[in-house]
Design an enzyme around this catalytic site. Structure first.
Site, PDB file in Angstrom:
ATOM      1  N   GLU A 150       0.797  -1.236   0.000  1.00 46.02           N
ATOM      2  CA  GLU A 150       0.000   0.000   0.000  1.00 46.02           C
ATOM      3  C   GLU A 150       0.827   1.282   0.000  1.00 46.02           C
ATOM      4  O   GLU A 150       0.657   2.143   0.867  1.00 46.02           O
ATOM      5  CB  GLU A 150      -0.966  -0.028   1.194  1.00 46.02           C
ATOM      6  CG  GLU A 150      -1.843  -1.268   1.160  1.00 46.02           C
ATOM      7  CD  GLU A 150      -2.825  -1.353   2.334  1.00 46.02           C
ATOM      8  OE1 GLU A 150      -2.671  -0.604   3.324  1.00 46.02           O
ATOM      9  OE2 GLU A 150      -3.746  -2.170   2.263  1.00 46.02           O
ATOM     10  N   GLU A 256      -6.607 -10.188  -2.109  1.00 44.33           N
ATOM     11  CA  GLU A 256      -7.378 -10.094  -0.855  1.00 44.33           C
ATOM     12  C   GLU A 256      -8.877  -9.962  -1.155  1.00 44.33           C
ATOM     13  O   GLU A 256      -9.559  -9.090  -0.583  1.00 44.33           O
ATOM     14  CB  GLU A 256      -6.898  -8.901  -0.022  1.00 44.33           C
ATOM     15  CG  GLU A 256      -5.408  -8.920   0.264  1.00 44.33           C
ATOM     16  CD  GLU A 256      -4.915  -7.804   1.181  1.00 44.33           C
ATOM     17  OE1 GLU A 256      -5.741  -7.093   1.784  1.00 44.33           O
ATOM     18  OE2 GLU A 256      -3.684  -7.668   1.301  1.00 44.33           O
TER      19      GLU A 256
HETATM   20  C1  XIL Z   1      -6.193  -6.397   7.754  1.00 42.32           C
HETATM   21  C2  XIL Z   1      -6.634  -7.636   8.519  1.00 42.32           C
HETATM   22  O1  XIL Z   1      -7.668  -8.278   7.831  1.00 42.32           O
HETATM   23  C3  XIL Z   1      -7.074  -7.241   9.892  1.00 42.32           C
HETATM   24  O2  XIL Z   1      -7.365  -8.403  10.652  1.00 42.32           O
HETATM   25  C4  XIL Z   1      -5.980  -6.421  10.552  1.00 42.32           C
HETATM   26  O3  XIL Z   1      -6.351  -5.992  11.772  1.00 42.32           O
HETATM   27  C5  XIL Z   1      -5.638  -5.219   9.707  1.00 42.32           C
HETATM   28  O4  XIL Z   1      -5.238  -5.645   8.454  1.00 42.32           O
HETATM   29  N1  XIL Z   1      -4.923  -4.594   3.223  1.00 42.32           N
HETATM   30  C6  XIL Z   1      -3.961  -5.456   3.629  1.00 42.32           C
HETATM   31  C7  XIL Z   1      -4.240  -6.383   4.752  1.00 42.32           C
HETATM   32  O5  XIL Z   1      -2.907  -5.554   2.994  1.00 42.32           O
HETATM   33  O6  XIL Z   1      -3.086  -6.669   5.496  1.00 42.32           O
HETATM   34  C8  XIL Z   1      -5.314  -5.839   5.633  1.00 42.32           C
HETATM   35  O7  XIL Z   1      -5.617  -6.849   6.572  1.00 42.32           O
HETATM   36  C9  XIL Z   1      -6.527  -5.458   4.833  1.00 42.32           C
HETATM   37  C10 XIL Z   1      -6.192  -4.378   3.865  1.00 42.32           C
END
Ligand code: XIL
Length: 345
Positions: A150, A256
């Site tokens: 990110e 994701e």
């Molecule tokens: C999120 C997880 O799902 C949560 O459990 C945690 O608290 C925060 O992170 N983008 C990403 C992931 O790259 O690592 C994130 O995951 C969601 C957004």
């Protein structure tokens, strides 16, 4: 679409409509239908949940640690590294013949307090050391990594201002990839980002950053497009994002996936959600178009709706969202059947 009445009648055996029967056919292992790695994220407590274990090992062949390989867990206040939790995820994956996708090494949102006190060479050495120790521990087993997560602002026209860019300049990206490549020269190294379909400007900025890093010799192999998405995404936007990445010759991880509803509906309503199905179809169709050598795999951000970060974590939503393939009782939803259908096609 099946009406609720048709479905209920079919379920009761009153009306043996073929479509109703098809709804109830056992779901084949989804991983057996996918011509690429099919993943889900995982947290250690789920390893003790028999239903989760059964669903995850039946349908998926790769795990992404949801947060337990991140700096927040691994890096301790005194600078030491702790690996109990990521190690247990890796041991589970090995025991079940699953792969692990490494997530994630450098993220603007996590900048371990210890780094804040360092500068100059000490900072750079600690940065390289962190990446190499974490990756090195799993070298040879974890074959794909999110090295930088990110890096672009939500608005989309610039890279984020974060501890890493403040201390190392924008080249923090290239430096991270170089360090990662030294730790495991065979690993596939990715930059992972969200909203690449919603915000074309953000996508362009990310891809420019990737090209810049490559031009400077960084071993960057591909892009993870997170695809946290809703039914409101304009048709064609997901395909455009995947195509843009592919056309640069980069590998693509759809990394994701969850398809949120953001609407207040009765929990576990049986009708397929047309907009969710449409979005899923576009993801799968677009991914099929990617040359096989450029596909890193497709990962869902959880197994059951109740596992979704959309329903838990520090800021739960006011409604129960249903973004995943299985309902909170572990039953396959129309979305899972649609995935099976689309993969077969
Ligand atoms: C999120 C997880 O799902 C949560 O459990 C945690 O608290 C925060 O992170 N983008 C990403 C992931 O790259 O690592 C994130 O995951 C969601 C957004």
């Amino acid at each position: 679409m099946l009406s609720r009445r048709t479905w209920l009648a079919g379920a009761a055996g009153v009306l043996a409509a073929p479509s109703a029967l098809a709804q109830q056919a056992p779901l084949p292992p989804l991983k057996s239908l996918a011509p690429w790695p099919l993943g889900t994220c995982v947290q250690t407590p789920q390893l003790n949940d028999p239903q989760w274990v059964q669903l995850a090992t039946t349908h998926f062949n790769r795990l992404t640690p949801e947060f337990e390989m991140k700096m927040e867990v691994v890096l301790q206040a005194d600078g030491s590294l702790r690996f109990e939790r990521p190690d247990s995820l890796v041991a589970f994956a090995k025991a079940h013949g699953m792969a692990v996708h490494g997530h994630c090494l450098i993220w603007y949102a996590e900048d371990g307090g210890r780094f804040r006190d360092l500068s100059g060479d000490a900072f750079l050495n600690a940065y390289v050391d962190y990446i190499q120790k974490v990756m090195g521990r799993y070298a040879g087993f974890i074959k794909t990594w999110d090295v930088v997560n990110e890096p672009v602002t939500d608005e989309g026209s610039t890279l984020r201002d974060c501890l890493w860019s403040q201390k190392l300049g924008e080249d923090y990206i290239g430096l991270a990839f170089t360090a990662a490549h030294q730790a495991d020269p065979h690993a596939i190294l990715l930059m992972n980002e969200y909203n690449l379909e919603y915000t074309p400007k953000k996508r362009a900025t990310l891809l420019r950053a990737a090209e810049r890093a490559l031009k400077n010799g960084a071993p960057l192999h591909g892009i993870g497009t997170q695809t946290h998405i809703g039914g409101d995404v304009p048709p064609g936007a997901i395909r455009a994002a995947i195509r843009d990445i592919t056309s640069l010759g980069l590998k693509v991880h759809v990394s994701e996936v969850d398809i949120t509803l953001h609407e207040d509906r009765p929990v576990n309503a049986v009708e397929p959600r047309i907009d969710q199905l449409r979005v899923l179809d576009e993801i799968i169709d677009a991914y099929h178009e990617v040359p096989a050598a450029q596909r890193v795999g497709l990962t869902f951000w959880g197994v059951r709706d109740s596992d979704s970060w959309q329903n838990s974590g520090p800021h739960p939503r006011p409604i129960f969202d249903e973004p995943l393939l299985f309902d909170r009782f572990g039953r396959p939803k129309p979305l899972a059947r649609e995935l099976a259908k689309t993969l077969r096609a």
